[in-house]
Scaffold this motif. Structure first.
Motif, PDB file in Angstrom:
ATOM      1  N   ILE A   1      10.284  19.649  16.012  1.00 55.92           N
ATOM      2  CA  ILE A   1       9.952  18.281  15.587  1.00 55.92           C
ATOM      3  C   ILE A   1       9.387  17.421  16.715  1.00 55.92           C
ATOM      4  O   ILE A   1       8.998  16.272  16.479  1.00 55.92           O
ATOM      5  N   HIS A   2       9.374  17.947  17.946  1.00 54.17           N
ATOM      6  CA  HIS A   2       8.731  17.262  19.083  1.00 54.17           C
ATOM      7  C   HIS A   2       9.411  15.953  19.464  1.00 54.17           C
ATOM      8  O   HIS A   2       8.788  15.075  20.067  1.00 54.17           O
ATOM      9  N   ILE A   3      10.676  15.809  19.108  1.00 48.26           N
ATOM     10  CA  ILE A   3      11.430  14.594  19.414  1.00 48.26           C
ATOM     11  C   ILE A   3      12.745  15.001  20.066  1.00 48.26           C
ATOM     12  O   ILE A   3      13.578  15.660  19.450  1.00 48.26           O
ATOM     13  N   GLN A   4      12.943  14.600  21.283  1.00 49.09           N
ATOM     14  CA  GLN A   4      14.125  14.985  22.045  1.00 49.09           C
ATOM     15  C   GLN A   4      15.323  14.132  21.626  1.00 49.09           C
ATOM     16  O   GLN A   4      15.248  12.907  21.614  1.00 49.09           O
ATOM     17  N   TYR A   5      16.421  14.795  21.260  1.00 49.73           N
ATOM     18  CA  TYR A   5      17.647  14.057  20.943  1.00 49.73           C
ATOM     19  C   TYR A   5      18.836  15.004  21.006  1.00 49.73           C
ATOM     20  O   TYR A   5      18.683  16.228  20.967  1.00 49.73           O
ATOM     21  N   MET A   6      20.036  14.428  21.074  1.00 56.49           N
ATOM     22  CA  MET A   6      21.271  15.212  21.052  1.00 56.49           C
ATOM     23  C   MET A   6      22.263  14.495  20.160  1.00 56.49           C
ATOM     24  O   MET A   6      22.358  13.267  20.164  1.00 56.49           O
ATOM     25  N   GLN A   7      23.027  15.273  19.380  1.00 56.27           N
ATOM     26  CA  GLN A   7      24.027  14.693  18.486  1.00 56.27           C
ATOM     27  C   GLN A   7      25.225  15.626  18.392  1.00 56.27           C
ATOM     28  O   GLN A   7      25.068  16.851  18.349  1.00 56.27           O
TER      29      GLN A   7
ATOM     30  N   TYR B   1      31.398  17.418  13.943  1.00 56.13           N
ATOM     31  CA  TYR B   1      32.227  18.543  13.499  1.00 56.13           C
ATOM     32  C   TYR B   1      32.423  19.598  14.589  1.00 56.13           C
ATOM     33  O   TYR B   1      32.323  20.806  14.346  1.00 56.13           O
ATOM     34  N   ASN B   2      32.681  19.142  15.804  1.00 62.59           N
ATOM     35  CA  ASN B   2      32.954  20.030  16.929  1.00 62.59           C
ATOM     36  C   ASN B   2      31.741  20.886  17.309  1.00 62.59           C
ATOM     37  O   ASN B   2      31.891  21.956  17.899  1.00 62.59           O
ATOM     38  N   LYS B   3      30.554  20.426  16.945  1.00 62.68           N
ATOM     39  CA  LYS B   3      29.310  21.108  17.285  1.00 62.68           C
ATOM     40  C   LYS B   3      28.402  20.163  18.078  1.00 62.68           C
ATOM     41  O   LYS B   3      28.552  18.947  18.019  1.00 62.68           O
ATOM     42  N   THR B   4      27.454  20.760  18.793  1.00 62.39           N
ATOM     43  CA  THR B   4      26.454  19.980  19.526  1.00 62.39           C
ATOM     44  C   THR B   4      25.070  20.472  19.140  1.00 62.39           C
ATOM     45  O   THR B   4      24.778  21.671  19.242  1.00 62.39           O
ATOM     46  N   LEU B   5      24.241  19.547  18.678  1.00 62.22           N
ATOM     47  CA  LEU B   5      22.871  19.867  18.294  1.00 62.22           C
ATOM     48  C   LEU B   5      21.915  19.184  19.263  1.00 62.22           C
ATOM     49  O   LEU B   5      22.010  17.984  19.502  1.00 62.22           O
ATOM     50  N   VAL B   6      21.001  19.974  19.816  1.00 60.94           N
ATOM     51  CA  VAL B   6      20.065  19.455  20.823  1.00 60.94           C
ATOM     52  C   VAL B   6      18.642  19.832  20.443  1.00 60.94           C
ATOM     53  O   VAL B   6      18.346  21.016  20.225  1.00 60.94           O
ATOM     54  N   ASN B   7      17.772  18.839  20.344  1.00 60.66           N
ATOM     55  CA  ASN B   7      16.351  19.138  20.299  1.00 60.66           C
ATOM     56  C   ASN B   7      15.807  18.937  21.700  1.00 60.66           C
ATOM     57  O   ASN B   7      15.960  17.872  22.290  1.00 60.66           O
TER      58      ASN B   7
END
Length: 464
Positions: A150-156, A159-165
């Motif tokens: 998606i070409h957009i840097q973010y982290m969230q 639920y005990n998970k980490t999602l990183v673009n």
């Protein structure tokens, strides 16, 4: 501890790629993992692919890499011809994902999702959709997911998970929240990548792990000149993205452009003869209020084929029929030869003087915008109307549950995107905000049938 640079979405932008590699080297980082989309768009597909093969320890397949191999079209064919057989074979054999452990966490990296290159999860997507990126048919569930697409840097975290673009090296975009009036976009228009630092290979126990976002400025004009020199395909779209951060497809979709309404809506519906809604004289029930309007100058805003134009003309109003679609206006002139028309975009300042119009009608034409633009439209209509002038219209209600599908993306409260357009579903609370300066004569929810399906609508009559 060890550092790993995670890069993605280079898109043949050799200028940005070299600058990022220089930054990685300055930081003393020896390992580079790539999440795909090496190809399409930019100036130098061969140079980028060759350099990525040289510098990257791991490369997974991106959707544009797959399209370069398999899809047909001028853009794909140009890149495929440039790359040649050996490079195409390399792209075709790239893996879909790669797992590794760091500091006690299982990290999975892929371009868009583990098994589907075209499953797109945006930064504004729901947590439920984001959780699908952690699913695994063998129940090997990662703790951290790194992805690109998606070409957009973010982290969230959820639920005990980490999602990183990890962002895009060669083609950063602002998918939604973009303002065309901002002239200097240098804060955004840079090359992006991500650094992981931790104990590589550690499977058990937890130790320190850091995730760092990096952006690096580069010479965009140099890349544009190189693309021109190399006769890169679709160069105008490439320049648009590099200089504005607007995704080439979203420029049309986000603005609900003339092209969409001409080709994607009115041309199709006229050909299919789906014009039964022209018989829907919905304003008749408000005739007592409409007849009180002293100034008979009226605007049919987003007039379409002129359903309301004809009704207002029959009631003695002098009507200017306005729409963004030239095809709709041409058809309207056929149906109502004595009509007066003007092509306008309702998001822009209305080309009328203050306090100059007696009635403005917006029938199903202003529910395609975010709240900022919707508020602006209401304010513009208020400006143009004479004192005691009427604003009458209909908009989609949030009772239209069939509008929310599995593919629908929520942008903000009651504002959604699905495939080819954006749309708003109104509720009472939104009307309270939008009408705080108006005298609300009538506000009701009703059901109508339009284009062969039922629609839940708000009907409103507002007085300035």
């Amino acid at each position: 501890m060890e550092k790993i640079a995670i890069i993605s979405d280079i898109h043949s932008n050799i200028t940005a790629f070299k600058v990022v590699l220089e930054d990685i080297e300055k930081r003393g980082i020896k390992r580079i993992f790539c999440l795909g989309d090496l190809t399409l768009k930019g100036s130098s597909p061969c140079e980028v692919l060759d350099l990525a093969k040289e510098k990257c320890e791991i490369i997974v397949k991106g959707n544009t890499d797959d399209s370069t191999v398999n899809d047909d079209g001028k853009h794909y064919n140009w890149h495929r011809e440039k790359l040649g057989k050996d490079r195409i074979t390399f792209l075709d054999k790239l893996p879909m994902y790669h797992d590794f452990y760091m500091s006690g966490s299982l990290i999975r990296m892929f371009h868009a999702s583990k098994n589907d290159l075209h499953y797109r999860v945006t930064d504004f997507d729901t947590v439920e959709n984001k959780m699908k990126l952690f699913e695994d048919e063998n129940n090997i569930i990662p703790d951290i997911v790194l992805y690109g697409d998606i070409h957009i840097q973010y982290m969230q975290k959820f639920y005990n998970k980490t999602l990183v673009n990890v962002g895009s090296v060669g083609n950063v975009i602002e998918f939604l929240h973009h303002d065309d009036t901002i002239e200097d976009m240098s804060e955004t228009l840079q090359a992006y990548y991500t650094i992981l630092e931790g104990e590589f290979g550690q499977k058990t126990g937890k130790s320190s792990l850091s995730i760092q976002f990096v952006r690096v400025p580069y010479d965009i004009n140099k890349e544009i000149e190189l693309a021109k020199k190399n006769n890169s395909i679709s160069i105008e779209n490439y320049i648009l993205e590099l200089t504005t951060a607007i995704y080439r497809r979203n420029k049309k979709k986000l603005e609900n452009s003339k092209e969409y309404w001409d080709k994607g809506y009115w041309e199709k519906n006229i050909q299919d003869k789906k014009t039964d809604f022209l018989k829907d004289n919905w304003m008749e029930k408000y005739i007592s209020e409409i007849e009180k309007v002293e100034d008979k100058k009226a605007i049919d805003l987003g007039c379409g084929l002129g359903q309301d134009t004809k009704w207002l003309l029959d009631k003695g109003f002098e009507v200017l029929s306005c729409d963004i679609s030239s095809i709709a206006l041409e058809k309207l002139k056929e149906l109502i030869p004595n009509s007066k028309t003007m092509q306008i975009d309702v998001k822009e300042r209305l080309p009328f003087e203050d306090n100059s119009i007696g009635l403005i009608d917006a029938n199903l034409s202003i529910h395609y915008f975010d709240m900022k633009n919707t508020m602006s439209i209401f304010n513009e209509i208020y400006r143009v109307l004479k004192p005691n002038g009427l604003f009458i219209g209909r908009v989609n209600s949030d009772k239209n549950e069939t509008y929310i599908k599995e593919t629908t993306k929520k942008i903000e409260d009651n504002f959604y995107y699905d495939y080819d357009r954006y749309y708003r579903l109104f509720n009472k609370e939104q009307f309270d905000i939008l009408t705080k300066d108006w005298n609300v004569i009538s506000l009701n929810e009703n059901i109508t049938v339009r284009l062969d399906r039922k629609k839940a609508l708000w009907e409103f009559v507002l007085k300035k």
